[in-house]
Design a protein around this motif. Structure first.
Motif, short mmCIF file in Angstrom:
data_model
loop_
_atom_site.label_atom_id
_atom_site.label_comp_id
_atom_site.label_asym_id
_atom_site.label_seq_id
_atom_site.Cartn_x
_atom_site.Cartn_y
_atom_site.Cartn_z
N GLU A 146 0.84 -1.18 0.00
CA GLU A 146 0.00 0.00 0.00
C GLU A 146 0.88 1.24 0.00
N SER A 202 -4.23 2.55 -2.91
CA SER A 202 -3.22 2.55 -3.97
C SER A 202 -2.12 1.56 -3.61
N THR A 231 1.88 3.58 -9.32
CA THR A 231 0.88 2.99 -8.43
C THR A 231 -0.30 2.48 -9.25
N SER A 260 -4.21 2.40 -8.52
CA SER A 260 -5.15 2.99 -7.58
C SER A 260 -6.57 2.55 -7.88
N ARG A 313 -10.66 3.18 -6.76
CA ARG A 313 -11.52 4.17 -6.14
C ARG A 313 -12.97 3.78 -6.34
#
Length: 464
Positions: free
Chosen positions: A40, A54, A125, A127, A129
């Motif tokens: 993370e 992320s 990264t 990510s 959402r």
């Protein structure tokens, strides 16, 4: 087994190790040899009604997946919205799963509207959402890519094997004007040496899941004759019930449709009409009712059900479903619920037999209800390239039994594209010729091989 070392909790399996840093909470993932896979980047977050996480990656790392998207194969640098929509660019099956070139995978388990962003800009990264729900994700690893995908499908489900005939030649068009037209097409294909296995019928019904009495007055005789030829029949349906149907009044009275916040049936609009009732497949009674409505037509000898629609604005975010679930949460899951209901209904009517759907939309886990096709695409070589990429991405996400509209769906196809599309389409797992039937030369109409002349017939016969 778990261990505590230097204030950190370690969880170890035969394949992975997870380090849990407790303050601040942060997870790191290693393979069984202790090689760091990902961690993370800054812990999970909640802000402004959204949430996410992320995970780190390396600058030389590449990714596959994210569902049946036809824009790119390498997902690095791509941001993909996780929201089921219908489009002419192969976006009907978003899947929040990515496969890393370094032997690990990530599955984001959240059905709310959101996105997966793979190394956006210069960031290293991945990510995830969402606009609601919970932070819930899986990290998995394996020695080979297939090991990672196998773990993914162990979580979301695997495809049952379709019947043998499903891998043959399907012939379709957007509608048949009469049963003589449909039956005559099947007879001519067989007479001309085409190994027809499935005849698909859009527009077969005028409502209530019954054959049109005007266009298919002798439907049972037609089905019996096709069965004697060894040809299966596929019928088309949507998750909508029109107000003119006999079934609408019953479904409305029993509360089998999605509602507004006050509990009234919410009229929805789709390409098939306005003021439609959207079936609430979260309601077990509604699902059983819809399955029972199929018994008559399935008993006539139907072999496949094409499940179409239930995406984009057809499943409104303001809709309320069984258990007070909102469309905001259910939208992405709706194609799974629809396909589960129809697939399970076929299984109950045909115990001990392999059954299939033929579906366009889905989300993570749609492979449990084979088979899928690449949606309505442009009848151009760019449209074909989009489908190639979409099929590869779908396969990475466990969708093995996949096909596309051979010849091209949309109006404006040429002879060259029709033939080339059929050639590679017959090398795909599933092969259905389908489309509007409108060609560059509007004087000719149809999806059948003979429309394009003897040279096209010979090539397609050879590949079929």
């Amino acid at each position: 087994p778990t261990q505590q070392e230097d204030g950190r909790l370690w969880l170890r399996t035969a394949r992975m190790q997870v380090c849990v840093q407790t303050s601040p909470l942060r997870l790191s993932f290693f393979d069984h040899n202790g090689r760091l896979l990902t961690q993370e980047a800054a812990g999970a977050w909640w802000a402004g009604g959204q949430l996410g996480v992320s995970l780190t990656c390396r600058e030389d790392e590449h990714f596959l997946g994210l569902g049946e998207y036809g824009d790119h194969i390498d997902r690095r640098g791509q941001s993909q919205e996780m929201w089921v929509v219908h489009s002419y660019s192969a976006k009907d099956i978003p899947v929040p799963f990515v496969l890393s070139s370094r032997g690990w995978g990530l599955l984001w388990c959240n059905s709310f509207r959101g996105s997966v962003n793979v190394c956006p800009g210069q960031m290293d990264t991945v990510s995830c959402r969402a606009e609601g729900g919970e932070i819930d994700y899986f990290v998995m690893c394996g020695d080979e890519p297939k090991d990672v995908v196998s773990t993914y499908t162990s979580l979301t489900g695997r495809s049952p094997l379709p019947p043998k005939w499903a891998f043959g030649y399907w012939q379709s068009r957007c509608g048949w004007g009469s049963q003589d037209w449909a039956l005559g097409t099947a007879k001519r294909l067989r007479a001309d040496g085409f190994p027809l296995d499935v005849l698909h019928m859009d527009g077969w019904s005028d409502g209530d899941l019954r054959f049109s009495s005007a266009r298919f007055a002798g439907a049972q005789g037609m089905l019996d004759e096709l069965r004697s030829m060894g040809v299966k029949v596929c019928i088309w349906e949507t998750p909508f019930v029109a107000q003119g149907w006999r079934m609408y009044a019953e479904g409305n009275r029993r509360g089998y449709f999605a509602t507004d916040a006050e509990g009234r049936t919410l009229p929805v609009t789709a390409w098939v009409g306005d003021g439609l009732g959207l079936l609430d497949f979260l309601n077990p009674a509604a699902c059983a009712w819809w399955q029972a409505a199929h018994r008559s037509v399935l008993s006539m000898g139907i072999g496949v059900v094409k499940t179409d629609g239930g995406d984009t604005a057809e499943v409104p975010e303001k809709a309320v479903f069984f258990g007070r679930k909102t469309g905001h949460e259910v939208h992405n899951l709706y194609p799974l619920l629809f396909n589960h209901c129809v697939y399970e209904g076929q299984q109950r009517e045909r115990p001990g037999q392999r059954v299939i759907n033929w579906t366009r939309t889905g989300y993570a886990g749609i492979q449990r209800y084979p088979c899928t096709w690449g949606g309505d695409q442009a009848s151009t070589f760019e449209g074909g390239r989009t489908l190639v990429r979409a099929g590869i991405n779908a396969g990475v996400c466990g969708i093995a039994f996949w096909g596309h509209d051979l010849g091209g769906f949309a109006a404006g196809r040429t002879k060259e594209y029709y033939v080339r599309s059929c050639q590679w389409g017959f090398l795909s797992p599933l092969s259905r010729i389908h489309g509007t039937g409108e060609n560059v030369d509007r004087a000719i109409d149809g999806n059948e091989p003979w429309v394009y002349g003897s040279e096209a017939e010979e090539i397609i016969r050879r590949y079929a």
